[in-house]
Design a protein around this motif. Structure first.
Motif, mmCIF file in Angstrom:
data_model
loop_
_atom_site.group_PDB
_atom_site.id
_atom_site.type_symbol
_atom_site.label_atom_id
_atom_site.label_comp_id
_atom_site.label_asym_id
_atom_site.label_seq_id
_atom_site.Cartn_x
_atom_site.Cartn_y
_atom_site.Cartn_z
ATOM 1 N N GLU A 8 -81.672 20.987 28.780
ATOM 2 C CA GLU A 8 -80.467 21.781 29.005
ATOM 3 C C GLU A 8 -80.695 22.816 30.092
ATOM 4 N N SER A 9 -79.598 23.334 30.624
ATOM 5 C CA SER A 9 -79.655 24.471 31.537
ATOM 6 C C SER A 9 -78.448 25.353 31.272
ATOM 7 N N VAL A 10 -78.467 26.557 31.822
ATOM 8 C CA VAL A 10 -77.346 27.484 31.686
ATOM 9 C C VAL A 10 -77.088 28.138 33.041
ATOM 10 N N LEU A 138 -83.961 17.810 33.351
ATOM 11 C CA LEU A 138 -83.810 19.221 33.685
ATOM 12 C C LEU A 138 -83.255 19.398 35.085
ATOM 13 N N ASP A 139 -83.725 18.587 36.013
ATOM 14 C CA ASP A 139 -83.269 18.693 37.398
ATOM 15 C C ASP A 139 -81.755 18.508 37.485
ATOM 16 N N TYR A 264 -89.667 23.787 32.018
ATOM 17 C CA TYR A 264 -89.697 22.327 32.160
ATOM 18 C C TYR A 264 -88.760 21.574 31.215
ATOM 19 N N GLY A 265 -87.792 22.272 30.671
ATOM 20 C CA GLY A 265 -86.771 21.601 29.882
ATOM 21 C C GLY A 265 -87.278 20.914 28.628
ATOM 22 N N TYR A 372 -81.232 29.316 37.163
ATOM 23 C CA TYR A 372 -81.441 27.941 37.641
ATOM 24 C C TYR A 372 -82.912 27.551 37.753
ATOM 25 N N GLY A 373 -83.778 28.205 36.997
ATOM 26 C CA GLY A 373 -85.158 27.773 36.872
ATOM 27 C C GLY A 373 -86.119 28.471 37.816
#
Length: 421
Positions: A8-10, A138-139, A264-265, A372-373
């Protein structure tokens, strides 16, 4: 048999990421005016309120309230109807001086022997399934929320978008661990209440995500990865229904609560320490960057298709307690994982002071990492200006962001492992 893996991402407007960006903006301003500043800054955001707390040792002064308001406005929380905006929210600061007990464990007469700012274990990970050596799930998850924010800022399409959003991507893998197809995409985005018919409103958002957002994301990927998007993808768009109430009004946010998004998700491992708001004497942050640099360069050099690197420290001690490597059975060299770890210890200086020097970590480079990481980003040199709050002229300086992502050790690694043709 194939298997599924999800990350996931936010977005930058997610409450936890708002907190991370505030903490790192304060850190950058401290470092811009005093590069030796020691900073540990935590942020809480909620309805109409920001609370910052932590420990700082510095020779400079910054206007905490002004910096915080600028960050919030830049993210996009500029309207009173959001119940959280940069111009009107309350700001409470409980920052105090760093403990001398901690400081004495870090500072040494010889800078090179600077002790680690805390105990702990940090992980770096890389896999060769994407150009940036991040897991594909993740990307794509990062790219979804990044492009969604871009659409919101441009204001030409999906004009109903608000700052808060989340994404989740599930990849179907082949038995050999290579990506087979994109299985499921989840997007939840905050939005204006733009239609009385909720069903019609949600259908509009769904169509726009599939027909506007996803094509933009695909365009950022190479042709081989674009082929993984097919007509069978399962989409869940705002699956709970309308998402008007969001941001810090909908859910409180805290610094350091999205550490898996930051790294790394869910692939590899995480030592548990957060990054944002911490100066590089805290190895939670600096050693994690160094371990990522090692893993990425090792995989890029062809030592393995996938690699996890662990570095561990004792507080106040310069040399790592230990180095661990796991190639998950994908090693392409004659050395065992233990022997690879031993070679890493000889090739890379992992003392905290040398990590700071290698990656330019005493410079104000951190706000850009806070959404965004922290990993998989593109190294770039930029010019940043910092406002003076004590009658001095403003300061403009060039800094290199994401130096730990540079592939500058590949040739040396190939030589050391006999991989040169």
């Amino acid at each position: 048999m194939s298997y599924l893996f999800t990350s996931e991402s936010v977005s930058e407007g997610h409450p936890d990421k708002v907190a991370d960006q505030i903490s790192d903006a304060l850190l950058d301003n401290f470092l811009a005016w005093d590069h030796d500043s020691k900073v540990a800054c935590e942020t809480l955001v909620t309805t109409g309120q920001v609370v910052v707390a932590g420990e700082v040792r510095t020779k400079t002064y910054i206007d905490v309230q002004t910096i915080i308001r600028e960050v919030i406005n830049k993210i996009g929380y500029t309207k009173a109807e959001y119940m959280f905006d940069g111009n009107s929210c309350g700001v409470f600061s409980a920052i105090h001086e760093q403990s001398p007990d901690i400081n004495q464990g870090v500072v040494r007469q010889t800078k090179e022997e600077q002790g680690a700012g805390d105990q702990g274990m940090m992980f770096g990970y890389a896999v060769n399934e994407t150009d940036n050596y991040l897991p594909l799930s993740l990307d794509i998850a990062h790219e979804l929320v990044y492009q969604l924010a871009g659409i919101r800022r441009e204001g030409n399409q999906m004009k109903y978008l608000r700052p808060d959003s989340k994404s989740q991507v599930t990849i179907e893998y082949n038995d050999d661990g290579t990506p087979k197809r994109v299985h499921t995409i989840v997007v939840s985005t905050q939005h204006d209440d733009f239609d009385r018919d909720e069903k019609k409103m949600l259908e509009t958002i769904r169509k726009d995500v599939i027909n506007i957002l996803v094509p933009r994301v695909k365009a950022q990927l190479g042709k081989d990865l674009q082929k993984l998007f097919d007509s069978k993808i399962i989409y869940h768009v705002n699956p709970t229904g309308k998402f008007v109430i969001g941001g810090p009004h909908g859910d409180s946010g805290l610094t350091g609560r999205k550490i898996i998004v930051d790294t790394y998700g869910g692939r590899g491992a995480h030592g548990g320490g957060a990054f944002s708001g911490k100066d590089p004497s805290k190895v939670d942050r600096s050693a994690a960057y160094a371990a990522r640099h090692i893993a990425k360069n090792m995989v890029a050099a062809g030592v393995a298709r996938e690699m996890l690197v662990q570095v561990s420290y004792a507080i106040g001690v310069a040399q790592p307690v230990g180095i661990y490597v796991n190639t998950f059975g994908t090693s392409k060299v004659k050395q065992s994982d233990g022997e690879i770890a031993e070679m890493i210890g000889k090739m890379f200086d992992l003392r905290p002071a040398m990590i700071e020097k290698e990656y330019g970590l005493r410079k104000p480079i951190y706000l850009e990492t806070a959404a965004y990481g922290h990993m998989g980003r593109t190294p770039v040199t930029v010019e940043k200006t910092f406002r003076s709050f004590n009658e001095k002229p403003d300061k403009t300086m060039k800094v290199t962001l994401f130096k730990w992502e540079e592939l500058n050790r590949v040739a040396a690694i190939k030589k050391a492992f006999g991989l040169l043709k």
